[in-house]
Structures are given as structure tokens and as C-alpha cells.
Design a protein around this motif. Structure first.
Motif, PDB file in Angstrom:
ATOM      1  N   ARG A  90       0.846  -1.201   0.000  1.00  0.00           N
ATOM      2  CA  ARG A  90       0.000   0.000   0.000  1.00  0.00           C
ATOM      3  C   ARG A  90       0.880   1.248   0.000  1.00  0.00           C
ATOM      4  N   GLY A  91       0.612   2.138  -0.942  1.00  0.00           N
ATOM      5  CA  GLY A  91       1.358   3.383  -1.028  1.00  0.00           C
ATOM      6  C   GLY A  91       2.510   3.366  -2.002  1.00  0.00           C
ATOM      7  N   ALA A  92       2.850   2.201  -2.553  1.00  0.00           N
ATOM      8  CA  ALA A  92       3.976   2.111  -3.486  1.00  0.00           C
ATOM      9  C   ALA A  92       3.672   2.817  -4.807  1.00  0.00           C
ATOM     10  N   PHE A  93       2.392   2.872  -5.154  1.00  0.00           N
ATOM     11  CA  PHE A  93       1.959   3.593  -6.351  1.00  0.00           C
ATOM     12  C   PHE A  93       0.843   4.553  -5.964  1.00  0.00           C
ATOM     13  N   ILE A  94       0.746   5.642  -6.694  1.00  0.00           N
ATOM     14  CA  ILE A  94      -0.309   6.612  -6.429  1.00  0.00           C
ATOM     15  C   ILE A  94      -1.097   6.892  -7.699  1.00  0.00           C
ATOM     16  N   LYS A  95      -2.328   7.304  -7.501  1.00  0.00           N
ATOM     17  CA  LYS A  95      -3.214   7.647  -8.615  1.00  0.00           C
ATOM     18  C   LYS A  95      -3.434   9.153  -8.608  1.00  0.00           C
ATOM     19  N   THR A  96      -3.186   9.780  -9.727  1.00  0.00           N
ATOM     20  CA  THR A  96      -3.363  11.223  -9.817  1.00  0.00           C
ATOM     21  C   THR A  96      -4.847  11.555  -9.973  1.00  0.00           C
ATOM     22  N   PRO A  97      -5.248  12.783  -9.644  1.00  0.00           N
ATOM     23  CA  PRO A  97      -6.659  13.171  -9.756  1.00  0.00           C
ATOM     24  C   PRO A  97      -7.250  12.997 -11.156  1.00  0.00           C
ATOM     25  N   ILE A  98      -6.383  13.053 -12.190  1.00  0.00           N
ATOM     26  CA  ILE A  98      -6.899  12.913 -13.559  1.00  0.00           C
ATOM     27  C   ILE A  98      -6.837  11.477 -14.069  1.00  0.00           C
ATOM     28  N   ASP A 140     -13.221   6.040   4.633  1.00  0.00           N
ATOM     29  CA  ASP A 140     -11.919   6.156   5.288  1.00  0.00           C
ATOM     30  C   ASP A 140     -10.747   5.870   4.350  1.00  0.00           C
ATOM     31  N   LEU A 141     -11.033   5.649   3.073  1.00  0.00           N
ATOM     32  CA  LEU A 141      -9.977   5.336   2.116  1.00  0.00           C
ATOM     33  C   LEU A 141      -9.383   6.603   1.522  1.00  0.00           C
ATOM     34  N   ASP A 142      -8.102   6.560   1.241  1.00  0.00           N
ATOM     35  CA  ASP A 142      -7.417   7.654   0.563  1.00  0.00           C
ATOM     36  C   ASP A 142      -7.436   7.353  -0.937  1.00  0.00           C
ATOM     37  N   PRO A 143      -8.187   8.100  -1.732  1.00  0.00           N
ATOM     38  CA  PRO A 143      -8.325   7.779  -3.159  1.00  0.00           C
ATOM     39  C   PRO A 143      -7.020   7.795  -3.939  1.00  0.00           C
ATOM     40  N   SER A 144      -6.010   8.459  -3.416  1.00  0.00           N
ATOM     41  CA  SER A 144      -4.737   8.520  -4.140  1.00  0.00           C
ATOM     42  C   SER A 144      -3.918   7.242  -3.996  1.00  0.00           C
ATOM     43  N   ILE A 145      -4.157   6.477  -2.906  1.00  0.00           N
ATOM     44  CA  ILE A 145      -3.395   5.237  -2.713  1.00  0.00           C
ATOM     45  C   ILE A 145      -4.283   4.004  -2.533  1.00  0.00           C
ATOM     46  N   ASP A 146      -5.541   4.203  -2.122  1.00  0.00           N
ATOM     47  CA  ASP A 146      -6.444   3.067  -1.918  1.00  0.00           C
ATOM     48  C   ASP A 146      -7.361   2.877  -3.128  1.00  0.00           C
ATOM     49  N   PHE A 147      -6.752   2.742  -4.300  1.00  0.00           N
ATOM     50  CA  PHE A 147      -7.524   2.632  -5.539  1.00  0.00           C
ATOM     51  C   PHE A 147      -7.480   1.220  -6.135  1.00  0.00           C
ATOM     52  N   LEU A 148      -6.903   0.283  -5.371  1.00  0.00           N
ATOM     53  CA  LEU A 148      -6.784  -1.102  -5.828  1.00  0.00           C
ATOM     54  C   LEU A 148      -7.457  -2.031  -4.817  1.00  0.00           C
TER      55      LEU A 148
END
Length: 210
Positions: A90-98, A140-148
Motif C-alpha cells: 500500500r502506497g507504493a503507487f499513487i493515482k493522480t486526480p486525472i 476512510d480510504l485515501d483515493p490517491s493510494i487506496d484505488f486497488l
């Protein structure tokens, strides 16, 4: 969501390597139902799995379905393994807003406490379970890292084994569904990865063994 596609190669002598083509829906359909161990020869040909139903049998006999090369079976098996048990911390990859997904340069590894939890590891493929979760569950999820999809929701429950080694300085996860898949992570560092050393056979009896 855009996740970078990987390329794969195979070798018969660990010196010369051949690039494998990406898996396609046609390949996956062709190899569905093939069982048994690999022969170790990419040119080996399998007879297509029998088609059930009178109409399918007639087409099978009249048109003649081409044999399936082991190279194609290898491609689809790797695809299955990657989709089922390929993972990242968790956190190794991030998702950008776009939308695009890329490696998180600020990732410094999981803490030892986090590294011992199954929900600290994600499948590195398009999410399935996440889409079915309620808004309350996503609150409670962070959309930038909890997208998988998290491994904690894998079915059957108990399909993963987590072990601490070297006094807790190394965390090992092993898949019981795909025996031979081992993931490692050194807590508080960027070092992680996985390797598969198996026969290419899924443990379909696992639900009855747990």
C-alpha cells in the motif's frame, strides 16, 4: 485507470530470451480448460479442450480447431497469475486526480506493524471488489493510494500466508492458491517484489483444504 503494462520473456537456457506476446481474450478463451503440467517446449501443441453441446461439436468437426502451442498457454498462465496474485505494498503507487497511476517516489516502505497486515497489500491490476464497496466503506480510504483491491478480501479466505523472517526485518507472503508465488517486503524500505517458482497449476482444491 491506466496501469503500465509489463513485458515478459522466456528462455530455455537462461542465455537466449524470446519475447512473449501480450495475452488476448482469444488466447484466454482458447486455453481455458487446458490442464496438466507444461512440457517445457514452446512449440509443443495441445489438442483444444473438448467443446460441449451438439452445435459446438459439429463446428469443431467441420471447421477443425487449430492446435494450441505451449507458448500461448504460457502467455495466458502468466496473465492469470499476475491478475490473481501480482501485488504491491500500500502506497507504493499513487493515482493522480486525472487518472494515471505511477510509482510513488515518496514511498519509504511499510512500518513493521503495517507489513504484518493483509490489508497493507494490493493486487496490481484493475480493481473489482473496490467498485462494489459502499460509500460508507470507502469513506476512510485515501483515493490517491487506496484505488486497488486489498488482499484481505480475496476468496477463499485464508489463501495467503504471512510470515516474519530474520527477526522481523523481512516479511514474506505466500499464495496457497497459486503455490510457488512468493512476495517479499523489507519494512521501512522501498524493497519489495515477488517471484513465481511453480508448475503453472492453480490449486483449485484450496477451498476444501481450508
Amino acid at each position: 485507470m491506466a496501469i503500465e503494462c509489463l513485458s515478459y520473456s522466456y528462455s530455455l537456457n537462461c542465455v537466449e530470451w524470446s519475447l512473449l506476446p501480450p495475452a488476448t481474450e482469444e488466447m484466454i478463451t482458447q486455453t481455458a480448460g487446458l490442464k496438466g503440467r507444461f512440457q517445457g517446449d514452446p512449440s509443443y501443441e495441445y489438442e483444444p479442450p473438448e467443446k460441449k453441446g451438439e452445435e459446438n461439436e459439429r463446428i469443431y468437426e467441420e471447421e477443425g480447431i487449430p492446435m494450441i502451442k505451449e507458448e500461448i498457454r504460457l502467455v495466458t498462465t502468466i496473465d492469470q497469475i499476475d491478475k490473481a496474485v501480482g501485488m504491491i505494498p500500500r502506497g507504493a503507487f499513487i493515482k493522480t486526480p486525472i487518472g494515471p497511476v505511477h510509482e510513488n517516489r515518496n514511498f519509504e516502505g511499510l512500518s513493521l506493524t503495517e507489513a504484518k497486515k493483509l490489508n497493507s497489500y494490493f493486487h496490481f491490476t484493475e480493481p473489482v471488489n473496490l467498485k462494489n464497496r459502499t460509500l460508507l466503506e470507502k469513506a476512510d480510504l485515501d483515493p490517491s493510494i487506496d484505488f486497488l483491491d486489498s488482499l484481505e478480501h480475496d476468496i477463499p479466505k485464508g489463501s495467503w500466508s504471512i510470515q516474519l523472517e530474520r527477526g522481523g526485518s523481512l516479511v514474506i507472503l505466500r499464495s496457497l492458491l497459486w503455490p510457488g508465488l512468493t512476495f517479499y517486503h523489507i519494512p521501512r524500505t522501498k524493497q519489495y517484489g515477488y517471484i513465481y517458482l511453480g508448475t503453472g497449476e492453480k490449486n483449485i482444491d484450496l477451498p476444501f483444504m481450508l
